[in-house]
Scaffold this motif. Structure first.
Motif, PDB file in Angstrom:
ATOM      1  N   GLN A  96      50.301 -80.763 -39.048  1.00 51.49           N
ATOM      2  CA  GLN A  96      50.903 -80.303 -37.798  1.00 51.49           C
ATOM      3  C   GLN A  96      51.239 -78.814 -37.828  1.00 51.49           C
ATOM      4  N   LYS A  97      51.331 -78.244 -39.028  1.00 49.66           N
ATOM      5  CA  LYS A  97      51.665 -76.831 -39.136  1.00 49.66           C
ATOM      6  C   LYS A  97      50.473 -75.936 -38.842  1.00 49.66           C
ATOM      7  N   ASN A  98      49.286 -76.502 -38.802  1.00 47.08           N
ATOM      8  CA  ASN A  98      48.110 -75.721 -38.423  1.00 47.08           C
ATOM      9  C   ASN A  98      48.122 -75.531 -36.909  1.00 47.08           C
ATOM     10  N   LYS A  99      48.011 -74.292 -36.481  1.00 51.28           N
ATOM     11  CA  LYS A  99      48.104 -74.002 -35.045  1.00 51.28           C
ATOM     12  C   LYS A  99      47.080 -72.941 -34.665  1.00 51.28           C
ATOM     13  N   PHE A 100      46.359 -73.190 -33.577  1.00 54.87           N
ATOM     14  CA  PHE A 100      45.347 -72.255 -33.095  1.00 54.87           C
ATOM     15  C   PHE A 100      45.540 -72.073 -31.588  1.00 54.87           C
ATOM     16  N   GLN A 101      45.850 -70.853 -31.175  1.00 52.61           N
ATOM     17  CA  GLN A 101      46.109 -70.564 -29.764  1.00 52.61           C
ATOM     18  C   GLN A 101      45.163 -69.469 -29.286  1.00 52.61           C
ATOM     19  N   PHE A 102      44.360 -69.777 -28.272  1.00 53.10           N
ATOM     20  CA  PHE A 102      43.433 -68.806 -27.697  1.00 53.10           C
ATOM     21  C   PHE A 102      44.001 -68.280 -26.380  1.00 53.10           C
ATOM     22  N   LEU A 103      43.976 -66.969 -26.224  1.00 53.39           N
ATOM     23  CA  LEU A 103      44.544 -66.319 -25.044  1.00 53.39           C
ATOM     24  C   LEU A 103      43.562 -65.295 -24.487  1.00 53.39           C
ATOM     25  N   SER A 104      43.585 -65.127 -23.190  1.00 56.66           N
ATOM     26  CA  SER A 104      42.804 -64.067 -22.552  1.00 56.66           C
ATOM     27  C   SER A 104      43.615 -63.519 -21.393  1.00 56.66           C
ATOM     28  N   ALA A 105      43.374 -62.250 -21.082  1.00 55.41           N
ATOM     29  CA  ALA A 105      44.040 -61.617 -19.952  1.00 55.41           C
ATOM     30  C   ALA A 105      43.017 -61.409 -18.846  1.00 55.41           C
ATOM     31  N   LEU A 126      41.768 -63.483 -27.547  1.00 52.86           N
ATOM     32  CA  LEU A 126      42.667 -63.357 -28.690  1.00 52.86           C
ATOM     33  C   LEU A 126      42.925 -64.731 -29.298  1.00 52.86           C
ATOM     34  N   LEU A 127      42.820 -64.818 -30.623  1.00 57.51           N
ATOM     35  CA  LEU A 127      43.203 -66.024 -31.350  1.00 57.51           C
ATOM     36  C   LEU A 127      44.428 -65.716 -32.197  1.00 57.51           C
ATOM     37  N   LYS A 128      45.492 -66.510 -32.004  1.00 57.27           N
ATOM     38  CA  LYS A 128      46.681 -66.430 -32.849  1.00 57.27           C
ATOM     39  C   LYS A 128      46.707 -67.719 -33.664  1.00 57.27           C
ATOM     40  N   ALA A 129      46.597 -67.603 -34.974  1.00 59.27           N
ATOM     41  CA  ALA A 129      46.424 -68.787 -35.809  1.00 59.27           C
ATOM     42  C   ALA A 129      47.452 -68.873 -36.927  1.00 59.27           C
ATOM     43  N   VAL A 130      47.846 -70.094 -37.234  1.00 59.08           N
ATOM     44  CA  VAL A 130      48.669 -70.407 -38.394  1.00 59.08           C
ATOM     45  C   VAL A 130      47.941 -71.511 -39.157  1.00 59.08           C
ATOM     46  N   MET A 131      47.719 -71.319 -40.463  1.00 60.45           N
ATOM     47  CA  MET A 131      46.972 -72.284 -41.263  1.00 60.45           C
ATOM     48  C   MET A 131      47.727 -72.586 -42.562  1.00 60.45           C
ATOM     49  N   THR A 132      47.831 -73.872 -42.875  1.00 61.14           N
ATOM     50  CA  THR A 132      48.447 -74.277 -44.139  1.00 61.14           C
ATOM     51  C   THR A 132      47.425 -74.980 -45.025  1.00 61.14           C
ATOM     52  N   ASP A 133      46.796 -76.032 -44.494  1.00 57.27           N
ATOM     53  CA  ASP A 133      45.831 -76.788 -45.295  1.00 57.27           C
ATOM     54  C   ASP A 133      44.463 -76.888 -44.617  1.00 57.27           C
ATOM     55  N   PHE A 134      44.248 -76.071 -43.585  1.00 58.98           N
ATOM     56  CA  PHE A 134      42.978 -76.119 -42.855  1.00 58.98           C
ATOM     57  C   PHE A 134      42.002 -75.104 -43.445  1.00 58.98           C
ATOM     58  N   SER A 135      40.723 -75.456 -43.504  1.00 54.77           N
ATOM     59  CA  SER A 135      39.670 -74.548 -43.959  1.00 54.77           C
ATOM     60  C   SER A 135      38.522 -74.555 -42.951  1.00 54.77           C
ATOM     61  N   TYR A 136      38.077 -73.371 -42.550  1.00 56.75           N
ATOM     62  CA  TYR A 136      36.911 -73.270 -41.679  1.00 56.75           C
ATOM     63  C   TYR A 136      35.646 -73.558 -42.490  1.00 56.75           C
ATOM     64  N   GLY A 137      34.728 -74.321 -41.912  1.00 58.73           N
ATOM     65  CA  GLY A 137      33.409 -74.453 -42.512  1.00 58.73           C
ATOM     66  C   GLY A 137      32.582 -73.229 -42.177  1.00 58.73           C
ATOM     67  N   LYS A 138      31.401 -73.122 -42.728  1.00 56.05           N
ATOM     68  CA  LYS A 138      30.540 -71.987 -42.415  1.00 56.05           C
ATOM     69  C   LYS A 138      30.164 -72.016 -40.938  1.00 56.05           C
ATOM     70  N   HIS A 139      30.349 -70.882 -40.277  1.00 54.08           N
ATOM     71  CA  HIS A 139      30.056 -70.789 -38.853  1.00 54.08           C
ATOM     72  C   HIS A 139      29.848 -69.332 -38.486  1.00 54.08           C
ATOM     73  N   ALA A 140      29.440 -69.086 -37.271  1.00 58.43           N
ATOM     74  CA  ALA A 140      29.242 -67.725 -36.781  1.00 58.43           C
ATOM     75  C   ALA A 140      29.624 -67.667 -35.309  1.00 58.43           C
ATOM     76  N   HIS A 141      30.025 -66.479 -34.851  1.00 59.17           N
ATOM     77  CA  HIS A 141      30.413 -66.276 -33.453  1.00 59.17           C
ATOM     78  C   HIS A 141      29.374 -65.400 -32.749  1.00 59.17           C
TER      79      HIS A 141
END
Length: 277
Positions: A5-14, A22-37
């Protein structure tokens, strides 16, 4: 509260800042897999250590550093050493950002691709923090967001050795003089670069480059500078800072004061008191 529950991902745009997320993120036990944007991404850790791999390198980002990913650049990421990771990441639409970058550089925008994924740059770091704040608050005009984007582009082109310095030209182009006059006549309106470039029948990015070479400032900065000079004259006439802020299209007094102080070192109220004193 569980670790999950401590993992948090918030996307914002104006709304007034098209092409930026904008991504504001908090991560404790989460890991991103290989990816690209598809976007050009630049951000910074605020707390903890951000560990990631990219282009065959294993990297560790600490607070104060800058992380950068080119479009379609494969990477992963996770918090290191069991520390809670908090970071901010800005995503720029390449179709909007790369032409703007070309305005500040001498090379073609298609040639731009950063070879650095992690580095320390205090100027870029401050831009990440400032831009993230303004996207979160959504209190800025279209003009100001465009100016923030230009600052990013200028600093990146400087870092790549591609920057073309601002220069004042004695001989002025008649179309750009017309644009300047349009700015002066409509300074109380919320103008955008699209408005100005349409007025003189130029592409948006060609207009930015030419305007900067003619007047020594990009149009974004020129307009803000002109507004602040008019604000100063209004304050000298005894007008209320609140009324002046509203008249010249600032979100509120604090919004106006932030820009005023950058030019004069003190707040509008302090300036007015000194003049009246």
């Amino acid at each position: 509260m569980s670790a999950k529950q401590k993992n948090k991902f918030q996307f914002l745009s104006a709304d007034k800042c098209a092409g930026v997320m904008l991504l504001k993120a908090v991560m404790t036990d989460f890991s991103y897999g290989k990816h690209a944007h598809e976007e050009f991404a630049i951000g910074a850790p605020l707390n903890g250590i951000q560990e990631f791999s990219c282009n065959g390198q294993q990297l560790r980002a600490f607070p104060g550093s800058v992380i950068l990913f080119n479009p379609e650049e494969v990477h992963n990421g996770n918090p290191a050493e069991n520390l809670t990771l908090r970071y901010q990441m800005l995503y720029f639409d390449p179709s909007e950002f790369y032409p703007l970058l070309d305005c500040a550089a001498t090379k073609n925008d298609n040639a731009f691709r950063s070879e650095e994924n992690l580095f320390v740059d205090q100027v870029l770091h401050s831009f990440v923090m400032e831009m993230s704040k303004h996207v979160s608050e959504a209190k800025n005009s279209s003009l100001e967001y465009e100016w923030f984007l230009y600052q990013f582009a200028r600093r990146l082109s400087q870092r790549m050795g591609m920057f073309q310095p601002d220069a004042w030209r004695d001989k002025k182009d008649s179309l750009l003089v017309r644009a300047k006059e349009y700015i002066c006549d409509n300074i109380k309106q919320d103008m955008s670069i699209d408005d100005l470039s349409s007025e003189v029948h130029m592409s948006k990015y060609h207009f930015i480059r030419l305007f900067r070479s003619q007047f020594g400032l990009p149009p974004h900065k020129f307009i803000l500078n002109y507004k602040i000079n008019l604000v100063r004259k209004s304050l000298e006439l005894g007008l209320s800072p609140t009324d002046v802020a509203m008249e010249y299209g600032f979100f509120d007094v604090s919004h106006m004061a932030r820009h005023f102080k950058k030019s004069y070192g003190i707040s509008p109220r302090q300036y007015q008191k000194q003049i009246e004193g």
